[in-house]
Enzyme design. Structure first.
Site, PDB file in Angstrom:
ATOM      1  N   GLU A 104       0.036  -2.624  -7.494  1.00  0.00           N
ATOM      2  CA  GLU A 104      -0.039  -1.516  -6.530  1.00  0.00           C
ATOM      3  C   GLU A 104       0.083  -2.081  -5.115  1.00  0.00           C
ATOM      4  O   GLU A 104      -0.202  -3.259  -4.879  1.00  0.00           O
ATOM      5  CB  GLU A 104      -1.387  -0.802  -6.771  1.00  0.00           C
ATOM      6  CG  GLU A 104      -1.739   0.352  -5.885  1.00  0.00           C
ATOM      7  CD  GLU A 104      -0.784   1.518  -5.872  1.00  0.00           C
ATOM      8  OE1 GLU A 104       0.424   1.298  -5.650  1.00  0.00           O
ATOM      9  OE2 GLU A 104      -1.242   2.666  -6.003  1.00  0.00           O
ATOM     10  N   ASP A 105       0.519  -1.252  -4.171  1.00  0.00           N
ATOM     11  CA  ASP A 105       0.610  -1.724  -2.786  1.00  0.00           C
ATOM     12  C   ASP A 105      -0.755  -1.747  -2.116  1.00  0.00           C
ATOM     13  O   ASP A 105      -1.125  -2.714  -1.473  1.00  0.00           O
ATOM     14  CB  ASP A 105       1.613  -0.875  -1.968  1.00  0.00           C
ATOM     15  CG  ASP A 105       1.333   0.625  -2.016  1.00  0.00           C
ATOM     16  OD1 ASP A 105       0.417   1.072  -2.750  1.00  0.00           O
ATOM     17  OD2 ASP A 105       2.042   1.373  -1.320  1.00  0.00           O
ATOM     18  N   ASP A 108      -7.062   2.274  -1.549  1.00  0.00           N
ATOM     19  CA  ASP A 108      -7.797   2.793  -0.399  1.00  0.00           C
ATOM     20  C   ASP A 108      -9.104   3.389  -0.938  1.00  0.00           C
ATOM     21  O   ASP A 108     -10.059   2.658  -1.192  1.00  0.00           O
ATOM     22  CB  ASP A 108      -6.869   3.808   0.280  1.00  0.00           C
ATOM     23  CG  ASP A 108      -7.432   4.441   1.534  1.00  0.00           C
ATOM     24  OD1 ASP A 108      -8.399   3.919   2.088  1.00  0.00           O
ATOM     25  OD2 ASP A 108      -6.889   5.471   1.977  1.00  0.00           O
ATOM     26  N   PHE A 158      -4.697   2.429   9.214  1.00  0.00           N
ATOM     27  CA  PHE A 158      -3.458   2.833   8.541  1.00  0.00           C
ATOM     28  C   PHE A 158      -2.399   1.771   8.799  1.00  0.00           C
ATOM     29  O   PHE A 158      -2.092   1.446   9.949  1.00  0.00           O
ATOM     30  CB  PHE A 158      -2.976   4.201   9.040  1.00  0.00           C
ATOM     31  CG  PHE A 158      -1.802   4.690   8.257  1.00  0.00           C
ATOM     32  CD1 PHE A 158      -1.982   5.259   7.001  1.00  0.00           C
ATOM     33  CD2 PHE A 158      -0.505   4.553   8.744  1.00  0.00           C
ATOM     34  CE1 PHE A 158      -0.893   5.690   6.248  1.00  0.00           C
ATOM     35  CE2 PHE A 158       0.581   4.983   7.997  1.00  0.00           C
ATOM     36  CZ  PHE A 158       0.384   5.552   6.753  1.00  0.00           C
ATOM     37  N   ARG A 171       9.144   0.902   4.874  1.00  0.00           N
ATOM     38  CA  ARG A 171       8.893   0.108   3.663  1.00  0.00           C
ATOM     39  C   ARG A 171       9.632  -1.227   3.699  1.00  0.00           C
ATOM     40  O   ARG A 171       9.234  -2.181   3.049  1.00  0.00           O
ATOM     41  CB  ARG A 171       9.350   0.876   2.415  1.00  0.00           C
ATOM     42  CG  ARG A 171       8.554   2.140   2.121  1.00  0.00           C
ATOM     43  CD  ARG A 171       8.870   2.606   0.712  1.00  0.00           C
ATOM     44  NE  ARG A 171       8.468   3.983   0.442  1.00  0.00           N
ATOM     45  CZ  ARG A 171       7.242   4.349   0.067  1.00  0.00           C
ATOM     46  NH1 ARG A 171       6.286   3.451  -0.069  1.00  0.00           N
ATOM     47  NH2 ARG A 171       6.974   5.619  -0.181  1.00  0.00           N
TER      48      ARG A 171
HETATM   49  P1  IMP Z   1      -6.146   5.864  -2.843  1.00  0.00           P
HETATM   50  O1  IMP Z   1      -5.833   6.762  -3.987  1.00  0.00           O
HETATM   51  O2  IMP Z   1      -7.082   6.507  -1.865  1.00  0.00           O
HETATM   52  O3  IMP Z   1      -6.626   4.483  -3.253  1.00  0.00           O
HETATM   53  O4  IMP Z   1      -4.829   5.682  -2.009  1.00  0.00           O
HETATM   54  C1  IMP Z   1      -3.772   5.018  -2.492  1.00  0.00           C
HETATM   55  C2  IMP Z   1      -2.484   5.544  -1.903  1.00  0.00           C
HETATM   56  O5  IMP Z   1      -2.651   6.096  -0.589  1.00  0.00           O
HETATM   57  C3  IMP Z   1      -1.549   4.383  -1.749  1.00  0.00           C
HETATM   58  O6  IMP Z   1      -0.781   4.160  -2.922  1.00  0.00           O
HETATM   59  C4  IMP Z   1      -0.696   4.814  -0.569  1.00  0.00           C
HETATM   60  O7  IMP Z   1       0.369   5.624  -0.996  1.00  0.00           O
HETATM   61  C5  IMP Z   1      -1.616   5.668   0.276  1.00  0.00           C
HETATM   62  N1  IMP Z   1      -2.211   4.908   1.397  1.00  0.00           N
HETATM   63  C6  IMP Z   1      -3.528   4.652   1.581  1.00  0.00           C
HETATM   64  N2  IMP Z   1      -3.728   3.941   2.689  1.00  0.00           N
HETATM   65  C7  IMP Z   1      -2.500   3.715   3.221  1.00  0.00           C
HETATM   66  C8  IMP Z   1      -2.050   2.992   4.396  1.00  0.00           C
HETATM   67  O8  IMP Z   1      -2.815   2.399   5.192  1.00  0.00           O
HETATM   68  N3  IMP Z   1      -0.707   2.990   4.595  1.00  0.00           N
HETATM   69  C9  IMP Z   1       0.187   3.605   3.774  1.00  0.00           C
HETATM   70  N4  IMP Z   1      -0.199   4.275   2.672  1.00  0.00           N
HETATM   71  C10 IMP Z   1      -1.529   4.332   2.393  1.00  0.00           C
END
Ligand code: IMP
Length: 181
Positions: A104-105, A108, A158, A171
């Site tokens: 995963e990238d 959060d 962010f 990207r």
């Molecule tokens: P989570 O479900 O809250 O863990 O968020 C994961 C998804 O939110 C990631 O796969 C990203 O698509 C998006 N995301 C969360 N933080 C960032 C950020 O700082 N930059 C870009 N995308 C983010």
């Protein structure tokens, strides 16, 4: 020298250099090579965000492994998590009895991985771990989503670049930038 970049009305400042990224990726690859020695894991790359991290990481993975790409139903742009569990799309690999590593990238709040992990387990995987390029530990709300393998822990800012987008842009940047406050 990294400079500020602008997307729409937002300005981003340099955050993580290509050198720091390369070191972090190598550290993660080494750990995976050690932990999975003698096994044949399946890497599940979560598109679009993880494509660049996965390409760099997997070039340094020396295990016999297979690679599949998946997508999750869309993240609706903007600067924070959408708060919905996303549906798994495009999984063609048989995961029965497999050691799965989700690539995963960013993790959060962990909601996305909290939703995805059970869907992988339901398909009969023997084990499931998450490998994330970056993680925002302060933001984690789902303990089961805490990545075992983390490139870099970052504060709650962010970020874009190295696969991460702002409204689908940025990207392709080889380094990471953070929103200027
Ligand atoms: P989570 O479900 O809250 O863990 O968020 C994961 C998804 O939110 C990631 O796969 C990203 O698509 C998006 N995301 C969360 N933080 C960032 C950020 O700082 N930059 C870009 N995308 C983010």
């Amino acid at each position: 020298m990294m400079k500020e970049v602008v997307f729409g009305e937002r300005t981003f400042v340099p955050s993580i250099s290509a050198e720091e990224i390369a070191k972090a990726v190598s550290r993660v690859a080494e750990r995976i090579n050690e932990d999975y020695a003698g096994r044949k894991p399946v890497f599940l790359i979560v598109l679009n965000g993880a494509f660049m991290f996965a390409a760099d990481l997997l070039r340094q993975v020396t295990l016999d492994c297979t690679i599949s790409c998946i997508k999750l139903s869309s993240y609706h742009g903007g600067l924070s998590s959408s708060g919905e569990v996303k549906e798994l799309m495009g999984l063609d690999a048989d995961l029965t009895g497999k050691d799965v590593i989700i690539v995963e990238d960013i993790v959060d709040t962990g909601l996305t991985m909290h939703g995805l992990i059970p869907q992988i387990k339901e398909r009969g995987a023997a084990s499931v771990e998450v490998c994330s390029f970056v993680h925002k530990p302060e933001m984690l709300r789902y303990e089961d989503a805490r990545p075992k393998y983390i490139g870099l822990n970052i504060p709650n800012r962010f970020i874009i670049g190295y696969g991460l987008d702002v409204d689908e842009y940025a990207r392709n940047l080889p380094e990471v930038y953070e929103l200027k406050v």
